[in-house]
Design a protein around this motif. Structure first.
Motif, PDB file in Angstrom:
ATOM      1  N   VAL A  10       0.886  -1.280   0.011  1.00 26.71           N
ATOM      2  CA  VAL A  10      -0.013  -0.041   0.041  1.00 26.71           C
ATOM      3  C   VAL A  10       0.940   1.433  -0.093  1.00 26.71           C
ATOM      4  CG1 VAL A  10      -1.718   1.142   1.235  1.00 26.71           C
ATOM      5  CG2 VAL A  10      -1.992  -1.093   0.969  1.00 26.71           C
ATOM      6  N   LEU A  11       2.041   1.210   0.776  1.00 29.63           N
ATOM      7  CA  LEU A  11       2.683   2.387   0.829  1.00 29.63           C
ATOM      8  C   LEU A  11       3.591   2.649  -0.479  1.00 29.63           C
ATOM      9  CD1 LEU A  11       4.236   1.898   4.480  1.00 29.63           C
ATOM     10  CD2 LEU A  11       2.789   3.583   3.515  1.00 29.63           C
ATOM     11  N   VAL A  12       3.901   1.600  -1.213  1.00 27.30           N
ATOM     12  CA  VAL A  12       4.725   1.782  -2.733  1.00 27.30           C
ATOM     13  C   VAL A  12       3.670   2.218  -3.492  1.00 27.30           C
ATOM     14  CG1 VAL A  12       5.466   0.721  -4.428  1.00 27.30           C
ATOM     15  CG2 VAL A  12       6.119   0.111  -2.315  1.00 27.30           C
ATOM     16  N   ALA A  13       2.334   1.451  -3.524  1.00 29.07           N
ATOM     17  CA  ALA A  13       1.354   2.190  -4.514  1.00 29.07           C
ATOM     18  C   ALA A  13       0.983   3.711  -4.151  1.00 29.07           C
ATOM     19  CB  ALA A  13       0.068   1.257  -4.168  1.00 29.07           C
ATOM     20  N   MET A  14       1.076   4.011  -2.763  1.00 34.93           N
ATOM     21  CA  MET A  14       0.869   5.559  -2.533  1.00 34.93           C
ATOM     22  C   MET A  14       1.733   6.249  -3.134  1.00 34.93           C
ATOM     23  SD  MET A  14      -1.189   5.497   1.317  1.00 34.93           S
ATOM     24  CE  MET A  14      -1.613   7.259   1.111  1.00 34.93           C
ATOM     25  N   PHE A  15       3.157   5.539  -2.755  1.00 37.00           N
ATOM     26  CA  PHE A  15       4.236   6.508  -3.334  1.00 37.00           C
ATOM     27  C   PHE A  15       4.052   6.805  -4.955  1.00 37.00           C
ATOM     28  CE2 PHE A  15       8.551   6.685  -5.260  1.00 37.00           C
ATOM     29  CZ  PHE A  15       9.100   7.930  -4.632  1.00 37.00           C
ATOM     30  N   ILE A  83       4.189  -5.703  -5.650  1.00 37.79           N
ATOM     31  CA  ILE A  83       5.015  -4.799  -5.334  1.00 37.79           C
ATOM     32  C   ILE A  83       6.319  -4.407  -6.239  1.00 37.79           C
ATOM     33  CG2 ILE A  83       6.983  -4.119  -3.510  1.00 37.79           C
ATOM     34  CD1 ILE A  83       5.063  -5.419  -1.406  1.00 37.79           C
ATOM     35  N   THR A  84       6.618  -5.893  -6.771  1.00 41.32           N
ATOM     36  CA  THR A  84       7.854  -5.558  -7.982  1.00 41.32           C
ATOM     37  C   THR A  84       7.259  -4.719  -9.186  1.00 41.32           C
ATOM     38  OG1 THR A  84       8.591  -7.871  -7.204  1.00 41.32           O
ATOM     39  CG2 THR A  84       9.451  -7.158  -9.275  1.00 41.32           C
ATOM     40  N   VAL A  85       5.916  -4.900  -9.460  1.00 37.74           N
ATOM     41  CA  VAL A  85       5.455  -4.465 -10.623  1.00 37.74           C
ATOM     42  C   VAL A  85       5.553  -2.981 -10.433  1.00 37.74           C
ATOM     43  CG1 VAL A  85       3.312  -3.872 -11.973  1.00 37.74           C
ATOM     44  CG2 VAL A  85       4.190  -6.043 -11.743  1.00 37.74           C
ATOM     45  N   LEU A  86       5.059  -2.727  -9.186  1.00 39.58           N
ATOM     46  CA  LEU A  86       5.009  -1.104  -8.944  1.00 39.58           C
ATOM     47  C   LEU A  86       6.431  -0.645  -9.029  1.00 39.58           C
ATOM     48  CD1 LEU A  86       2.308  -1.045  -6.188  1.00 39.58           C
ATOM     49  CD2 LEU A  86       2.290  -0.130  -8.446  1.00 39.58           C
ATOM     50  N   PHE A  87       7.357  -1.227  -8.389  1.00 41.77           N
ATOM     51  CA  PHE A  87       8.739  -1.096  -8.283  1.00 41.77           C
ATOM     52  C   PHE A  87       9.269  -0.666  -9.656  1.00 41.77           C
ATOM     53  CE2 PHE A  87      13.161  -2.149  -9.228  1.00 41.77           C
ATOM     54  CZ  PHE A  87      13.786  -1.443  -8.575  1.00 41.77           C
ATOM     55  N   PHE A  88       9.108  -1.470 -10.720  1.00 41.61           N
ATOM     56  CA  PHE A  88       9.398  -1.226 -12.140  1.00 41.61           C
ATOM     57  C   PHE A  88       8.741   0.081 -12.818  1.00 41.61           C
ATOM     58  CE2 PHE A  88      11.243  -5.551 -12.013  1.00 41.61           C
ATOM     59  CZ  PHE A  88      12.423  -5.398 -12.604  1.00 41.61           C
ATOM     60  N   ILE A  89       7.488   0.117 -12.555  1.00 38.22           N
ATOM     61  CA  ILE A  89       6.745   1.392 -12.994  1.00 38.22           C
ATOM     62  C   ILE A  89       7.406   2.548 -12.387  1.00 38.22           C
ATOM     63  CG2 ILE A  89       4.621   2.662 -12.734  1.00 38.22           C
ATOM     64  CD1 ILE A  89       3.048   0.150 -12.501  1.00 38.22           C
ATOM     65  N   GLY A  90       7.890   2.613 -11.127  1.00 43.34           N
ATOM     66  CA  GLY A  90       8.638   3.628 -10.510  1.00 43.34           C
ATOM     67  C   GLY A  90       9.910   3.998 -11.292  1.00 43.34           C
ATOM     68  N   THR A 377       8.766  -3.032 -19.325  1.00 42.32           N
ATOM     69  CA  THR A 377       8.307  -4.429 -19.887  1.00 42.32           C
ATOM     70  C   THR A 377       9.442  -5.650 -19.678  1.00 42.32           C
ATOM     71  OG1 THR A 377       6.559  -3.227 -21.274  1.00 42.32           O
ATOM     72  CG2 THR A 377       7.370  -5.672 -21.715  1.00 42.32           C
ATOM     73  N   VAL A 378      10.401  -5.189 -20.257  1.00 48.46           N
ATOM     74  CA  VAL A 378      11.783  -6.060 -20.406  1.00 48.46           C
ATOM     75  C   VAL A 378      12.375  -6.344 -18.868  1.00 48.46           C
ATOM     76  CG1 VAL A 378      14.122  -6.285 -21.006  1.00 48.46           C
ATOM     77  CG2 VAL A 378      12.481  -5.270 -22.458  1.00 48.46           C
ATOM     78  N   GLY A 379      12.316  -5.315 -18.015  1.00 51.06           N
ATOM     79  CA  GLY A 379      12.722  -5.427 -16.700  1.00 51.06           C
ATOM     80  C   GLY A 379      11.836  -6.357 -15.924  1.00 51.06           C
ATOM     81  N   ALA A 380      10.598  -6.080 -16.143  1.00 49.56           N
ATOM     82  CA  ALA A 380       9.736  -6.978 -15.302  1.00 49.56           C
ATOM     83  C   ALA A 380       9.785  -8.597 -15.622  1.00 49.56           C
ATOM     84  CB  ALA A 380       8.231  -6.470 -15.451  1.00 49.56           C
ATOM     85  N   TYR A 381       9.710  -8.633 -17.177  1.00 46.09           N
ATOM     86  CA  TYR A 381       9.801  -9.951 -17.771  1.00 46.09           C
ATOM     87  C   TYR A 381      11.138 -10.875 -17.384  1.00 46.09           C
ATOM     88  CZ  TYR A 381      10.682 -13.715 -21.104  1.00 46.09           C
ATOM     89  OH  TYR A 381      10.724 -14.997 -21.688  1.00 46.09           O
ATOM     90  N   LEU A 382      12.327 -10.055 -17.410  1.00 47.06           N
ATOM     91  CA  LEU A 382      13.459 -10.795 -16.979  1.00 47.06           C
ATOM     92  C   LEU A 382      13.496 -11.175 -15.637  1.00 47.06           C
ATOM     93  CD1 LEU A 382      16.243  -8.628 -18.945  1.00 47.06           C
ATOM     94  CD2 LEU A 382      15.243 -11.004 -19.337  1.00 47.06           C
ATOM     95  N   THR A 383      12.924 -10.256 -14.479  1.00 43.82           N
ATOM     96  CA  THR A 383      12.847 -10.388 -13.263  1.00 43.82           C
ATOM     97  C   THR A 383      11.912 -11.467 -12.617  1.00 43.82           C
ATOM     98  OG1 THR A 383      13.332  -8.241 -12.635  1.00 43.82           O
ATOM     99  CG2 THR A 383      12.327  -9.305 -10.889  1.00 43.82           C
ATOM    100  N   PHE A 384      10.708 -11.759 -13.413  1.00 40.40           N
ATOM    101  CA  PHE A 384      10.003 -12.443 -13.090  1.00 40.40           C
ATOM    102  C   PHE A 384      10.300 -14.094 -13.538  1.00 40.40           C
ATOM    103  CE2 PHE A 384       6.906  -8.964 -12.379  1.00 40.40           C
ATOM    104  CZ  PHE A 384       6.573  -9.217 -11.320  1.00 40.40           C
ATOM    105  N   GLN A 385      11.027 -14.088 -14.580  1.00 38.78           N
ATOM    106  CA  GLN A 385      11.217 -15.085 -15.604  1.00 38.78           C
ATOM    107  C   GLN A 385      12.374 -16.025 -14.836  1.00 38.78           C
ATOM    108  OE1 GLN A 385       9.603 -16.271 -18.233  1.00 38.78           O
ATOM    109  NE2 GLN A 385      10.922 -18.130 -18.307  1.00 38.78           N
ATOM    110  N   PHE A 386      13.598 -15.077 -14.207  1.00 40.54           N
ATOM    111  CA  PHE A 386      14.616 -15.746 -13.794  1.00 40.54           C
ATOM    112  C   PHE A 386      15.060 -15.464 -12.254  1.00 40.54           C
ATOM    113  CE2 PHE A 386      15.451 -14.694 -18.292  1.00 40.54           C
ATOM    114  CZ  PHE A 386      15.585 -15.761 -18.959  1.00 40.54           C
ATOM    115  N   VAL A 387      14.152 -14.913 -11.562  1.00 40.54           N
ATOM    116  CA  VAL A 387      14.430 -14.630 -10.245  1.00 40.54           C
ATOM    117  C   VAL A 387      13.702 -15.917  -9.541  1.00 40.54           C
ATOM    118  CG1 VAL A 387      13.977 -13.562  -8.033  1.00 40.54           C
ATOM    119  CG2 VAL A 387      14.788 -12.380 -10.332  1.00 40.54           C
ATOM    120  N   PRO A 388      14.314 -16.899  -8.828  1.00 41.20           N
ATOM    121  CA  PRO A 388      13.449 -18.087  -8.589  1.00 41.20           C
ATOM    122  C   PRO A 388      12.432 -18.061  -7.355  1.00 41.20           C
ATOM    123  CG  PRO A 388      16.068 -18.405  -8.374  1.00 41.20           C
ATOM    124  CD  PRO A 388      15.594 -16.920  -8.718  1.00 41.20           C
TER     125      PRO A 388
END
Length: 392
Positions: A10-15, A83-90, A377-388
């Motif tokens: 919620v804090l990340v979304a509000m940021f 939270i990770t998606v919001l991080f990449f948006i920021g 897009t690329v950052g989120a894809y690589l993170t979700f694809q390769f981070v265990p």
């Protein structure tokens, strides 16, 4: 007991919403503040109210589209993933700010969610295709509508909204009764009043349109995760936007730093009106619209329309000997003055396209408006694809 990870989300979304409030208040109310029609505090208050109104009414359509329909399995929106998606948006928006380009928050948010969907093989290609089609079509519509306005109606609009500041205040407060009543000051002229009302109303429309589209960029991942209900999410986002409008937006209001507010007042009203109307229309369809992209093409169209006005339509589509089309000559302004026919104006009085937009700057803006969402897009894809830890 509230889960700490949800609080963090919620804090990340509000940021993200806080930064949306800071970045969009200037373009919305910059012309009104610059013209002396409203104070910075008043602009912030109106931004908060109308953003929330747009988010609470039409904005939930876009939240649903991004949080539930863009991916075929909303279950991928775990709290960690949200939270990770919001991080990449920021991060992606930060890149745009570093290059001085007003990047599209909506395109960036869709890009980050699309990266998640691709990594989890749950992206709905039909919904994504619908969004992309509207992303292509809406700037073209904005361009042509603004071009037509610039060519045929700009002079008349300029007469209607031109701000002629009087020596006294715009309004007086009548305190003779039980309830104070605002009344027009004796020195306020009709054109000043109309111009003031118009520029403030356009700012409110822009704030409303921002709410309809941008609220999803901050809260859609959390709503999609099922951990946060729609109504509380909109309230949290609306509060954060209002805080941003009252704090960091004051600097943008003061410097008038956006491309929209650097335009002449009438041009800013045209661009804002066309762009906001398109954004509200698309939000009603659930499409996360890019105000920045539409506004950029609207600026180009308006400048092109004004630049080609000295040339008669018949000179463009027919032979040079044909009589010019004199649409404006058929109507008189409020004072009975005939407007000059198309093709018979003094070229010195007509701004060229370059006076309203710089081709080099426009190219840089359009480029970065595609690069920034690609980074998300690329950052989120690589993170979700390769981070265990995400297990995709």
């Amino acid at each position: 007991m509230v889960e700490p990870l949800l609080v963090l989300g919620v804090l990340v979304a509000m940021f993200v919403a806080y930064n949306i409030g800071g970045s969009t208040t200037g373009p919305a109310f910059g012309p009104a503040v610059g013209a002396g029609a409203i104070s910075k505090t008043g602009a912030a208050a109106l931004m908060g109210v109308f953003f929330f109104a747009g988010a609470w009414t039409i904005g939930r359509n876009v939240v649903t589209k991004l949080g539930e329909e863009l991916v075929v399995d909303p279950g991928v929106f775990t709290l960690e993933a949200s939270i990770t998606v919001l991080f990449f948006i920021g991060i992606a928006l930060l890149v745009g700010n570093v290059f001085g380009v007003p990047a599209s928050t909506s395109m960036t948010a869709v890009g980050a969610i699309a990266g998640l969907g691709l990594a989890g093989d749950v992206l709905d290609s039909g919904v994504m295709g619908e969004i992309i089609v509207w992303w292509v079509v809406s700037p073209i519509i904005g361009f042509w509508v603004s071009l037509i306005i610039g060519r045929y109606f700009y002079a008349r609009l300029n007469r209607m909204v031109a701000m002629e500041r009087s020596t006294g205040p715009l309004l007086d407060i009548d305190r003779s009764g039980l309830v104070p009543i605002p009344r027009t000051h004796e020195t306020t002229n009709r054109r000043e009043l109309i111009g003031t009302i118009t520029v403030v109303a356009i700012g409110c429309l822009m704030a409303f349109s921002s709410g309809t589209s941008n609220i999803a960029n901050a809260v859609a991942p959390l709503v999609g995760s099922g951990e946060l209900a729609m109504n509380p999410a909109i309230i949290f986002g609306g509060v954060a936007v209002a805080v941003g409008a009252f704090t960091i937006a004051r600097r943008t209001l003061e410097t008038m730093g956006s491309d929209i507010t650097e335009l002449p007042l009438t041009a800013a009203i045209v661009v804002a009106g066309v762009s906001s109307t398109l954004v509200v229309f698309l939000s009603a369809l659930g499409i996360p619209a890019s105000f920045v992209v539409i506004a950029t093409m609207s600026i180009v169209g308006l400048g092109w329309g004004r630049a080609t006005r000295p040339m008669a339509v018949s000179d463009v589509v027919s032979d040079a000997d044909a009589p010019p089309v004199t649409v404006d000559a058929l109507a008189a302004d409020e004072e009975g003055e005939q407007l000059p026919p198309i093709g018979e104006e003094d070229p010195e009085d007509i701004p060229r396209a370059g006076d309203l937009f710089d081709p080099a700057t426009t190219a840089r803006v359009v480029l970065m408006q595609n690069v920034v969402p690609a980074i998300a897009t690329v950052g989120a894809y690589l993170t979700f694809q390769f981070v265990p830890v995400f297990g995709f």
